[in-house]
Write an enzyme that holds these catalytic residues in place. Structure first.
Site, PDB file in Angstrom:
ATOM      1  N   LYS A   1      -3.429  12.443  19.433  1.00 14.02           N
ATOM      2  CA  LYS A   1      -4.477  11.777  18.644  1.00 14.02           C
ATOM      3  C   LYS A   1      -4.753  12.516  17.344  1.00 14.02           C
ATOM      4  O   LYS A   1      -4.488  13.716  17.218  1.00 14.02           O
ATOM      5  CB  LYS A   1      -5.722  11.593  19.505  1.00 14.02           C
ATOM      6  CG  LYS A   1      -5.433  10.543  20.584  1.00 14.02           C
ATOM      7  CD  LYS A   1      -6.574   9.712  21.029  1.00 14.02           C
ATOM      8  CE  LYS A   1      -6.032   8.553  21.870  1.00 14.02           C
ATOM      9  NZ  LYS A   1      -6.922   8.204  22.968  1.00 14.02           N
TER      10      LYS A   1
ATOM     11  N   ARG B   1      -3.785  11.069  30.357  1.00 13.64           N
ATOM     12  CA  ARG B   1      -2.919  10.004  29.801  1.00 13.64           C
ATOM     13  C   ARG B   1      -2.133  10.605  28.638  1.00 13.64           C
ATOM     14  O   ARG B   1      -2.716  10.997  27.636  1.00 13.64           O
ATOM     15  CB  ARG B   1      -3.811   8.850  29.339  1.00 13.64           C
ATOM     16  CG  ARG B   1      -3.056   7.634  28.813  1.00 13.64           C
ATOM     17  CD  ARG B   1      -4.053   6.557  28.357  1.00 13.64           C
ATOM     18  NE  ARG B   1      -3.374   5.369  27.899  1.00 13.64           N
ATOM     19  CZ  ARG B   1      -2.896   5.202  26.679  1.00 13.64           C
ATOM     20  NH1 ARG B   1      -3.006   6.161  25.782  1.00 13.64           N
ATOM     21  NH2 ARG B   1      -2.287   4.075  26.351  1.00 13.64           N
TER      22      ARG B   1
HETATM   23  N1  HH2 Z   1      -5.964   5.644  24.129  1.00 15.92           N
HETATM   24  C1  HH2 Z   1      -5.174   4.699  23.579  1.00 15.92           C
HETATM   25  C2  HH2 Z   1      -4.913   3.500  24.264  1.00 15.92           C
HETATM   26  N2  HH2 Z   1      -5.416   3.283  25.501  1.00 15.92           N
HETATM   27  N3  HH2 Z   1      -6.715   4.004  27.322  1.00 15.92           N
HETATM   28  C3  HH2 Z   1      -7.509   4.931  27.880  1.00 15.92           C
HETATM   29  N4  HH2 Z   1      -8.041   4.722  29.098  1.00 15.92           N
HETATM   30  N5  HH2 Z   1      -7.816   6.113  27.243  1.00 15.92           N
HETATM   31  C4  HH2 Z   1      -7.328   6.399  26.007  1.00 15.92           C
HETATM   32  O1  HH2 Z   1      -7.667   7.481  25.451  1.00 15.92           O
HETATM   33  C5  HH2 Z   1      -6.484   5.437  25.372  1.00 15.92           C
HETATM   34  C6  HH2 Z   1      -6.198   4.221  26.077  1.00 15.92           C
HETATM   35  C7  HH2 Z   1      -4.617   4.925  22.224  1.00 15.92           C
HETATM   36  O2  HH2 Z   1      -3.453   5.652  22.290  1.00 15.92           O
HETATM   37  P1  HH2 Z   1      -1.993   4.999  22.254  1.00 15.92           P
HETATM   38  O3  HH2 Z   1      -1.782   4.132  23.450  1.00 15.92           O
HETATM   39  O4  HH2 Z   1      -0.996   6.076  22.094  1.00 15.92           O
HETATM   40  O5  HH2 Z   1      -1.966   4.159  20.912  1.00 15.92           O
HETATM   41  P2  HH2 Z   1      -2.206   2.633  20.521  1.00 15.92           P
HETATM   42  O6  HH2 Z   1      -3.571   2.218  20.928  1.00 15.92           O
HETATM   43  O7  HH2 Z   1      -2.036   2.636  19.020  1.00 15.92           O
HETATM   44  O8  HH2 Z   1      -1.165   1.795  21.201  1.00 15.92           O
END
Ligand code: HH2
Length: 268
Positions: free
Chosen positions: A218, A250
């Protein structure tokens, strides 16, 4: 689904691998758009020690707009079909239709970054299937959430929000022993808010539910260390979160996190 409380299904620490089937996720956008590549990456994550892989079709990065149900289904269903029965999976969605299809394909956990606010009917779908649920805190919405997030007491406010959402879920029939809670690192929070949430994880743990943390890659980490290689920074955040009581981490870089958390938990 086996009648096992979430604490027993995911012992502390457990790693959740991230599979974003999106063109635009902030750290791995476009990498897993081909369903065969996505399914292969998911299998590898489980071989490397992930307890579950989180499949998402809609990016929630700061500034992103939503996508339609059809587009989200078009992205995630071919991946889930390839994993069905063989790879433990969760679905990162706020849409009941997407969750319904995913659960029919054997998904165990519904990860809703809106904590059933986007569409309350998602709670009913989770209750019907007795699914595990992750309820996450977000201030604002992805399009604008990083504009100027403010809190008087970030840990207290996030915990109060999640307590209210947990009560809502239970009222709609979701069993409390299916639920984990997530403070939503980076979702309407400054660097200082994110750090404070990990330092004061005890406030969230007082609600009595397992906590999931997603700090991996992040932008707050980039603010601390600079550059694009955020693997070491992500591991430090995950290990610290674990030491402060987090259960599920995660992450994108599964092997490195599993190794670090194995050692950290042996030492604790
Ligand atoms: N962060 C992201 C997406 N989903 N779900 C939970 N429960 N907790 C989190 O911190 C979280 C999440 C964002 O990260 P990422 O999936 O890498 O990116 P994007 O939303 O751009 O697909």
């Amino acid at each position: 689904m086996a009648d096992v409380p979430i604490e027993a299904r995911f012992p502390r620490p457990s790693v959740m691998g991230v599979i974003n089937v999106t063109p635009d996720s902030f750290s791995d956008g476009g990498v897993h758009l081909d369903p065969d590549i996505a399914a292969g990456a998911a299998r590898r994550m489980v071989d490397e020690g992930a307890a579950i892989v989180d499949v998402g079709g809609e990016s929630t990065r700061p500034g992103s707009e939503g996508i339609s149900v059809d587009e989200e289904l078009r992205r995630v269903v071919p991946v889930l079909e390839r994993l069905a029965g063989a790879v433990p999976a969760s679905i990162d969605t706020a849409k009941p239709e997407v969750a319904r299809r995913a659960l029919a394909l054997g998904v165990e956990l519904v990860n809703d970054v809106t904590a059933f606010r986007s569409d309350p009917e998602l709670a009913d779908v989770c209750a019907e299937h007795d699914a595990y649920v992750c309820l996450m805190h977000m201030q604002g919405e992805p399009r604008t959430m990083q504009d100027d997030p403010r809190y008087e007491d970030v840990a207290g406010e996030v915990a109060a929000f999640l307590e209210e959402r947990m009560h809502f879920a239970v009222e709609r029939g979701v069993r409390e022993d299916r639920i984990c809670l997530d403070p939503g690192i980076g979702f309407g929070k400054t660097l200082e808010h994110n750090l404070e949430l990990i330092r004061r994880l005890d406030v969230l743990l007082a609600l009595g539910r397992p906590v999931l943390i997603g700090f991996s890659r992040k932008s707050s980490l980039r603010k601390l260390v600079g550059g694009d290689d955020l693997v070491s920074a992500s591991i430090a955040a995950a290990v610290t979160a674990f030491e402060h009581g987090a259960t599920i981490l995660r992450v994108h870089d599964v092997k490195a996190h599993v190794d670090a958390l194995t050692v950290a938990s042996s030492l604790s």
